[in-house]
Design a protein around this motif. Structure first.
Motif, PDB file in Angstrom:
ATOM      1  N   LEU A 112       0.855  -1.190   0.000  1.00 53.86           N
ATOM      2  CA  LEU A 112       0.000   0.000   0.000  1.00 53.86           C
ATOM      3  C   LEU A 112       0.886   1.233   0.000  1.00 53.86           C
ATOM      4  O   LEU A 112       1.866   1.284   0.747  1.00 53.86           O
ATOM      5  N   VAL A 113       0.543   2.217  -0.821  1.00 51.28           N
ATOM      6  CA  VAL A 113       1.296   3.472  -0.874  1.00 51.28           C
ATOM      7  C   VAL A 113       0.319   4.629  -0.752  1.00 51.28           C
ATOM      8  O   VAL A 113      -0.730   4.646  -1.403  1.00 51.28           O
ATOM      9  N   GLY A 114       0.622   5.590   0.100  1.00 50.93           N
ATOM     10  CA  GLY A 114      -0.244   6.757   0.309  1.00 50.93           C
ATOM     11  C   GLY A 114      -0.390   7.584  -0.948  1.00 50.93           C
ATOM     12  O   GLY A 114       0.584   7.801  -1.671  1.00 50.93           O
ATOM     13  N   ILE A 115      -1.597   8.081  -1.223  1.00 52.90           N
ATOM     14  CA  ILE A 115      -1.805   8.889  -2.431  1.00 52.90           C
ATOM     15  C   ILE A 115      -1.208  10.283  -2.239  1.00 52.90           C
ATOM     16  O   ILE A 115      -0.985  10.724  -1.118  1.00 52.90           O
ATOM     17  N   GLY A 116      -0.941  10.943  -3.363  1.00 51.20           N
ATOM     18  CA  GLY A 116      -0.510  12.332  -3.299  1.00 51.20           C
ATOM     19  C   GLY A 116       0.991  12.530  -3.200  1.00 51.20           C
ATOM     20  O   GLY A 116       1.462  13.651  -3.136  1.00 51.20           O
ATOM     21  N   GLY A 117       1.752  11.453  -3.159  1.00 46.55           N
ATOM     22  CA  GLY A 117       3.208  11.591  -3.125  1.00 46.55           C
ATOM     23  C   GLY A 117       3.755  11.903  -4.501  1.00 46.55           C
ATOM     24  O   GLY A 117       3.031  11.877  -5.498  1.00 46.55           O
ATOM     25  N   SER A 118       5.055  12.198  -4.570  1.00 48.06           N
ATOM     26  CA  SER A 118       5.656  12.474  -5.871  1.00 48.06           C
ATOM     27  C   SER A 118       5.680  11.184  -6.696  1.00 48.06           C
ATOM     28  O   SER A 118       5.728  10.088  -6.153  1.00 48.06           O
ATOM     29  N   GLU A 119       5.679  11.342  -8.006  1.00 52.26           N
ATOM     30  CA  GLU A 119       5.675  10.198  -8.919  1.00 52.26           C
ATOM     31  C   GLU A 119       6.916   9.335  -8.697  1.00 52.26           C
ATOM     32  O   GLU A 119       6.893   8.119  -8.848  1.00 52.26           O
ATOM     33  N   ASN A 120       8.006   9.993  -8.309  1.00 50.55           N
ATOM     34  CA  ASN A 120       9.269   9.304  -8.083  1.00 50.55           C
ATOM     35  C   ASN A 120       9.133   8.230  -6.995  1.00 50.55           C
ATOM     36  O   ASN A 120       9.659   7.126  -7.119  1.00 50.55           O
ATOM     37  N   PHE A 121       8.404   8.560  -5.922  1.00 56.40           N
ATOM     38  CA  PHE A 121       8.220   7.629  -4.812  1.00 56.40           C
ATOM     39  C   PHE A 121       7.493   6.367  -5.289  1.00 56.40           C
ATOM     40  O   PHE A 121       7.913   5.249  -5.011  1.00 56.40           O
ATOM     41  N   TYR A 122       6.408   6.563  -6.054  1.00 57.68           N
ATOM     42  CA  TYR A 122       5.653   5.421  -6.574  1.00 57.68           C
ATOM     43  C   TYR A 122       6.497   4.583  -7.518  1.00 57.68           C
ATOM     44  O   TYR A 122       6.466   3.365  -7.499  1.00 57.68           O
ATOM     45  N   SER A 123       7.250   5.274  -8.376  1.00 54.94           N
ATOM     46  CA  SER A 123       7.987   4.540  -9.407  1.00 54.94           C
ATOM     47  C   SER A 123       9.076   3.663  -8.779  1.00 54.94           C
ATOM     48  O   SER A 123       9.392   2.598  -9.307  1.00 54.94           O
ATOM     49  N   ILE A 124       9.637   4.098  -7.644  1.00 56.68           N
ATOM     50  CA  ILE A 124      10.629   3.265  -6.943  1.00 56.68           C
ATOM     51  C   ILE A 124       9.966   1.966  -6.489  1.00 56.68           C
ATOM     52  O   ILE A 124      10.482   0.871  -6.710  1.00 56.68           O
ATOM     53  N   PHE A 125       8.777   2.083  -5.900  1.00 61.01           N
ATOM     54  CA  PHE A 125       8.057   0.890  -5.430  1.00 61.01           C
ATOM     55  C   PHE A 125       7.614   0.019  -6.605  1.00 61.01           C
ATOM     56  O   PHE A 125       7.790  -1.192  -6.594  1.00 61.01           O
ATOM     57  N   GLU A 126       7.035   0.660  -7.607  1.00 57.34           N
ATOM     58  CA  GLU A 126       6.496  -0.114  -8.733  1.00 57.34           C
ATOM     59  C   GLU A 126       7.604  -0.765  -9.544  1.00 57.34           C
ATOM     60  O   GLU A 126       7.456  -1.875 -10.040  1.00 57.34           O
ATOM     61  N   GLY A 127       8.734  -0.066  -9.655  1.00 61.42           N
ATOM     62  CA  GLY A 127       9.867  -0.627 -10.392  1.00 61.42           C
ATOM     63  C   GLY A 127      10.384  -1.907  -9.754  1.00 61.42           C
ATOM     64  O   GLY A 127      10.794  -2.846 -10.441  1.00 61.42           O
ATOM     65  N   GLU A 128      10.355  -1.956  -8.433  1.00 64.35           N
ATOM     66  CA  GLU A 128      10.872  -3.130  -7.726  1.00 64.35           C
ATOM     67  C   GLU A 128       9.820  -4.224  -7.541  1.00 64.35           C
ATOM     68  O   GLU A 128      10.146  -5.401  -7.447  1.00 64.35           O
ATOM     69  N   LEU A 129       8.532  -3.817  -7.444  1.00 64.40           N
ATOM     70  CA  LEU A 129       7.509  -4.766  -6.991  1.00 64.40           C
ATOM     71  C   LEU A 129       6.471  -5.176  -8.030  1.00 64.40           C
ATOM     72  O   LEU A 129       5.832  -6.214  -7.886  1.00 64.40           O
ATOM     73  N   SER A 130       6.268  -4.338  -9.060  1.00 65.72           N
ATOM     74  CA  SER A 130       5.082  -4.504  -9.915  1.00 65.72           C
ATOM     75  C   SER A 130       4.976  -5.888 -10.564  1.00 65.72           C
ATOM     76  O   SER A 130       3.876  -6.348 -10.877  1.00 65.72           O
ATOM     77  N   GLU A 131       6.087  -6.577 -10.751  1.00 67.59           N
ATOM     78  CA  GLU A 131       6.022  -7.901 -11.389  1.00 67.59           C
ATOM     79  C   GLU A 131       5.629  -9.004 -10.406  1.00 67.59           C
ATOM     80  O   GLU A 131       5.245 -10.106 -10.816  1.00 67.59           O
ATOM     81  N   THR A 132       5.748  -8.721  -9.107  1.00 67.83           N
ATOM     82  CA  THR A 132       5.497  -9.784  -8.125  1.00 67.83           C
ATOM     83  C   THR A 132       4.227  -9.570  -7.307  1.00 67.83           C
ATOM     84  O   THR A 132       3.456 -10.511  -7.110  1.00 67.83           O
ATOM     85  N   ILE A 133       4.012  -8.354  -6.814  1.00 69.55           N
ATOM     86  CA  ILE A 133       2.821  -8.090  -5.978  1.00 69.55           C
ATOM     87  C   ILE A 133       2.176  -6.765  -6.384  1.00 69.55           C
ATOM     88  O   ILE A 133       2.844  -5.894  -6.939  1.00 69.55           O
TER      89      ILE A 133
END
Length: 245
Positions: free
Chosen positions: A25-46
């Protein structure tokens, strides 16, 4: 691997994100950079789910979860509940909890098998934790701090606790949790470990201020990143030598 991240210039990323082996879970409203770090590492698995809880972005402190379930406070709106439920894997149960200590992430620390909880938590909430998260529940303090979720982080591999935790306390907690524990800090000396980082069984995210020494402690105690390849090579080397002799 341990990765550094920042939420809108704030290093307390454990406040704005919740990471388990089944979802993030990631809080809304953060910078795109924060999301992309999480999604870059996790999006293929969870799944990485953008959401708020009770209109707040501090979802890491408001919620608690593992691969079995997710618990949110009673102030969570129906819309948020529906959005999170639709995004979670089918195997993860979700429950709204009526609890006076509503910042669940501060008062509960858990992995997939064991939970440490605030000594004053409701008996009913304790039963819900055992049912939804499928864990054994222990009422505990860490160096006399009742906010166990803030001052320790545990996974199925290991745990990091408040730097002033005595050896006796570490041994006691370690035998309860059945994982090795290390006393340490995050974000260049911060004692509030739960707010400074999020971790699961294969990946950790720490605040941008985290020193390389702290990162290496995180990687070794949670057995992620650099810890694994060396183990594999030593195992392979010994088996190669066995086969050659």
């Amino acid at each position: 691997m341990a990765v550094r991240a920042q939420f809108e210039g704030n290093n307390e990323i454990g406040v704005f994100a919740k990471l388990t082996n089944a979802f993030c879970l990631v809080g809304i409203g953060g910078s795109e950079n924060f999301y992309s770090i999480f999604e870059g590492e996790l999006s293929e698995t969870i799944p990485v789910i953008h959401t708020s809880v009770a209109g707040c972005r501090i979802i890491g402190r408001m919620t608690v979860g593992n691969r079995h379930g997710l618990m949110v406070p009673s102030t969570t709106t129906d819309q948020e509940l529906q959005h999170i439920r639709n995004s979670l894997p089918d195997s993860v149960k979700m429950q709204r909890v009526e609890e006076r200590l509503s910042a669940l992430g501060n008062v509960i620390a858990c992995n997939d098998y064991v939970a440490l909880v605030h000594p004053d938590l409701d008996r009913e909430t304790e039963e819900i934790i055992a049912d939804i998260l499928k864990v054994e529940v222990f009422r505990q303090t860490i160096t006399d701090q009742v906010l166990v979720g803030s001052y320790c982080v545990i996974t199925n591999q290991g745990g990091l606790v408040h730097p002033k935790t005595s050896i006796e306390d570490q041994d006691e907690l370690s035998s309860l949790l059945q994982v090795p524990l290390v006393a340490g800090t995050i974000n260049r000396g911060s004692e509030v470990i739960g707010s400074g980082m999020v971790v699961n069984d294969w990946l950790a995210f720490c605040g941008m201020d985290t020193t390389s020494t702290e990162l290496s402690v995180v990687e070794s105690v949670f057995k992620i990143g650099d810890g694994q390849p060396t183990n594999i090579t030593t195992d392979m080397r010994s088996s190669l030598l066995d086969s050659m002799t």
